[in-house]
Structure formats: C-alpha cells, structure tokens
Design a protein around this motif. Structure first.
Motif, mmCIF file in Angstrom:
data_model
loop_
_atom_site.group_PDB
_atom_site.id
_atom_site.type_symbol
_atom_site.label_atom_id
_atom_site.label_comp_id
_atom_site.label_asym_id
_atom_site.label_seq_id
_atom_site.Cartn_x
_atom_site.Cartn_y
_atom_site.Cartn_z
ATOM 1 N N GLY A 122 56.054 36.721 32.799
ATOM 2 C CA GLY A 122 56.221 37.992 32.114
ATOM 3 C C GLY A 122 54.980 38.458 31.384
ATOM 4 N N ARG A 123 53.804 38.002 31.834
ATOM 5 C CA ARG A 123 52.546 38.357 31.187
ATOM 6 C C ARG A 123 51.716 39.222 32.128
ATOM 7 N NH1 ARG A 123 51.916 34.165 27.491
ATOM 8 N NH2 ARG A 123 50.533 35.565 26.353
ATOM 9 N N LYS A 124 50.734 39.898 31.571
ATOM 10 C CA LYS A 124 49.851 40.744 32.369
ATOM 11 C C LYS A 124 48.453 40.154 32.364
ATOM 12 C CE LYS A 124 48.322 45.530 33.039
ATOM 13 N NZ LYS A 124 46.916 45.193 33.253
ATOM 14 N N ALA A 125 47.924 39.892 33.552
ATOM 15 C CA ALA A 125 46.596 39.306 33.690
ATOM 16 C C ALA A 125 45.585 40.361 34.117
ATOM 17 C CB ALA A 125 46.627 38.177 34.708
ATOM 18 N N ASP A 126 44.396 40.292 33.528
ATOM 19 C CA ASP A 126 43.267 41.117 33.940
ATOM 20 C C ASP A 126 42.022 40.242 33.894
ATOM 21 O OD1 ASP A 126 44.368 43.948 34.126
ATOM 22 O OD2 ASP A 126 44.991 43.408 32.096
ATOM 23 N N TRP A 127 40.963 40.718 34.540
ATOM 24 C CA TRP A 127 39.707 39.969 34.498
ATOM 25 C C TRP A 127 38.534 40.878 34.811
ATOM 26 C CZ3 TRP A 127 43.561 39.307 38.085
ATOM 27 C CH2 TRP A 127 43.280 39.692 39.402
ATOM 28 N N THR A 128 37.377 40.462 34.342
ATOM 29 C CA THR A 128 36.131 41.116 34.711
ATOM 30 C C THR A 128 35.438 40.247 35.750
ATOM 31 O OG1 THR A 128 34.847 39.994 32.985
ATOM 32 C CG2 THR A 128 35.887 42.095 32.400
ATOM 33 N N THR A 129 34.584 40.863 36.559
ATOM 34 C CA THR A 129 33.840 40.123 37.579
ATOM 35 C C THR A 129 32.362 40.450 37.459
ATOM 36 O OG1 THR A 129 35.720 40.128 39.107
ATOM 37 C CG2 THR A 129 33.534 39.731 40.053
ATOM 38 N N GLU A 130 31.545 39.414 37.340
ATOM 39 C CA GLU A 130 30.101 39.584 37.234
ATOM 40 C C GLU A 130 29.421 38.851 38.389
ATOM 41 O OE1 GLU A 130 29.002 38.285 33.289
ATOM 42 O OE2 GLU A 130 30.912 39.052 32.524
ATOM 43 N N ASN B 126 33.584 35.268 35.405
ATOM 44 C CA ASN B 126 34.739 36.086 35.061
ATOM 45 C C ASN B 126 35.132 35.864 33.609
ATOM 46 O OD1 ASN B 126 35.388 34.792 38.015
ATOM 47 N ND2 ASN B 126 35.782 36.981 37.988
ATOM 48 N N THR B 127 35.677 36.888 33.002
ATOM 49 C CA THR B 127 36.403 36.745 31.744
ATOM 50 C C THR B 127 37.859 37.052 32.037
ATOM 51 O OG1 THR B 127 34.500 37.403 30.403
ATOM 52 C CG2 THR B 127 36.671 37.540 29.367
ATOM 53 N N PHE B 128 38.759 36.129 31.665
ATOM 54 C CA PHE B 128 40.187 36.297 31.894
ATOM 55 C C PHE B 128 40.864 36.846 30.638
ATOM 56 C CE2 PHE B 128 40.726 32.768 35.343
ATOM 57 C CZ PHE B 128 40.075 33.590 36.254
ATOM 58 N N ALA C 179 37.194 41.768 42.432
ATOM 59 C CA ALA C 179 37.323 42.609 41.235
ATOM 60 C C ALA C 179 38.747 43.132 41.075
ATOM 61 C CB ALA C 179 36.341 43.777 41.305
ATOM 62 N N GLU C 180 39.465 43.307 42.181
ATOM 63 C CA GLU C 180 40.815 43.873 42.143
ATOM 64 C C GLU C 180 41.894 42.874 42.531
ATOM 65 O OE1 GLU C 180 41.452 46.829 41.029
ATOM 66 O OE2 GLU C 180 39.356 47.461 40.813
#
Length: 237
Positions: free
Chosen positions: A92-100, A130-132, A159-160
């Motif tokens: 029930g959580r939402k994950a996002d991340w950056t990609t370098e 990545n930053t999670f 990235a997506e």
C-alpha cells in the motif's frame, strides 16, 4: 519509584502524541526551540531526548529541515529478487526513484565493487545511481553496475520502469541472484548528502550480484538504506 529524568518528559510527550494520532507518520515535529518553550527545558535536554527517539526508530532528522515522524517501515525480504515498485505497491505504498547515468566504465581490480563473484576486470559496464522514495520520503541510495554487452542502452529505460521489469520485458532475461551481502554501517557522506540526513547516520548496506541464470553476470547492485526505512524479514519454506 524511579524519578523521571528531564529528557524522559520530552520522550513521553512525543510518544503520547504518536499514540493518540496527533503526530502521524511523515509529520514534522515541533521545532527544538518550540519544545524548549513548551516544556521549559534547555535545548541540550530536548536534543538528547530526540536523539534517543531517533535511535529507537521513532523519528528522523533532515538536515536544515527538522525532525519528522518515521513512516511505517517497508517489509523487505532481501533473499528474494526485488522489484522495488511492486514491493512498495504490495504494501500500500508508493515508490518513486531518480535515475542518474554516469556513463560506461571498465571494472578494475582496485575498485570497491570488484569481487571474484562479480564482473571480471576489464568488463565494460554502465554506472547508474538512484535515489529511492517511499511515499515521497527519501529512503535509499543505490549504485548499480550493468553489463553493457547484454543490456545495451538500458539506463534511460529504467527512469520509468523498475530495472527488473526492463530486463525481462526488453531483453528477455530473468535476473537470478548469485550472491547477497548485508551488513549494518554508518552511511557515507555521499549517501547522507543525497538523502538529506546527518552524516554518519546508521544504515543497512545490501550488495547483490545477479546473473542470467547461467554464468554471465548482468548486474552488481549496491544499496544504502536508512536504517529506519525497512524491516528485513527472511521467510524459510
């Protein structure tokens, strides 16, 4: 009867607000100056209490922003192959991340990532960081090395979509975990600066070496987690 220490007054106040729901996961705590005025205590006492609550995993501090209530820990079985997005969604959580994208490098024997179970010296790999995020909060920093020959052009695709998903859908490969290393550590400065937390904060380091199920190493992944962001569980069948 044991006498209540001054710092315990601060702890008890915050714990009471957590129990009542007045403070919820992700909420910002009153500033140290506000707590000093509210409780008529000095700042050293307030800070001592907050640091103890941090060690207990109740709160965390963001540099130059203040103290926050810890979100609920994400349950994480490191022995399983992990798709970060799916893992978060299942709880029930939402994950996002950056990609370098750090470009292509050659593995050398004097590199920290080099190991006999991983990439051979001289192997060309993509270097990606990545930053999670979980529910908008930064929880981990990763450094990944990816096989250039087998995973050509993979970095922008992640990235997506989660890397696991990209490898399966775009390259027809299934990652198999060959080697897993887990150890506690004090997070290095480059990690804490990216996560916005105090240098030397406690964390959990996870290193994974993954293959194509045969002898070809596809990825070597280094994960640096905030200690209060995850709960490690390994189920035995």
């Amino acid at each position: 009867m044991e006498k209540t220490r001054y710092y315990q007054i601060v702890q008890n106040l915050i714990l009471k607000r957590l129990a009542s729901g007045e403070l919820k996961p992700g909420d910002k705590l009153p500033s140290e100056r506000t707590l000093c005025a509210e409780l008529s205590l000095n700042r050293n006492t307030i800070r001592h209490a907050l640091l103890k609550l941090q060690r207990d995993g109740k709160i965390f501090r963001l540099e130059r922003k203040g103290w926050y209530v810890n979100p609920i820990r994400m349950v994480y079985n490191p022995a399983n192959h992990v798709n970060f997005a799916q893992l978060a969604a299942s709880q029930g959580r939402k994950a996002d991340w950056t990609t370098e994208d750090n470009g292509i490098i050659s593995i050398k024997e004097d590199m920290e990532t080099y190991t006999e179970d991983g990439f051979a010296a001289g192997t060309k790999v993509y270097s990606m960081e990545n930053t999670f995020f979980i529910d908008g909060q930064k929880v981990a920093r990763t450094l990944n090395y990816l096989n250039v020959e087998k995973l050509t052009g993979i970095v922008p695709k992640t990235a997506e979509r989660a890397m696991t998903q990209v490898v399966e859908e775009d390259y027809g490969l299934r990652l198999k975990q060959r080697n897993l290393l887990i150890r506690p550590l004090l997070l290095p400065r480059d990690v804490t600066s990216q996560l916005g937390i105090t240098h030397g904060s406690p964390g959990v380091y996870v290193r994974r070496i993954k293959t194509d199920g045969k002898d070809t190493v596809l990825t070597v992944e280094h994960e640096y987690w905030r200690f209060d962001a995850i709960e490690l569980r390994v189920d035995q069948n």
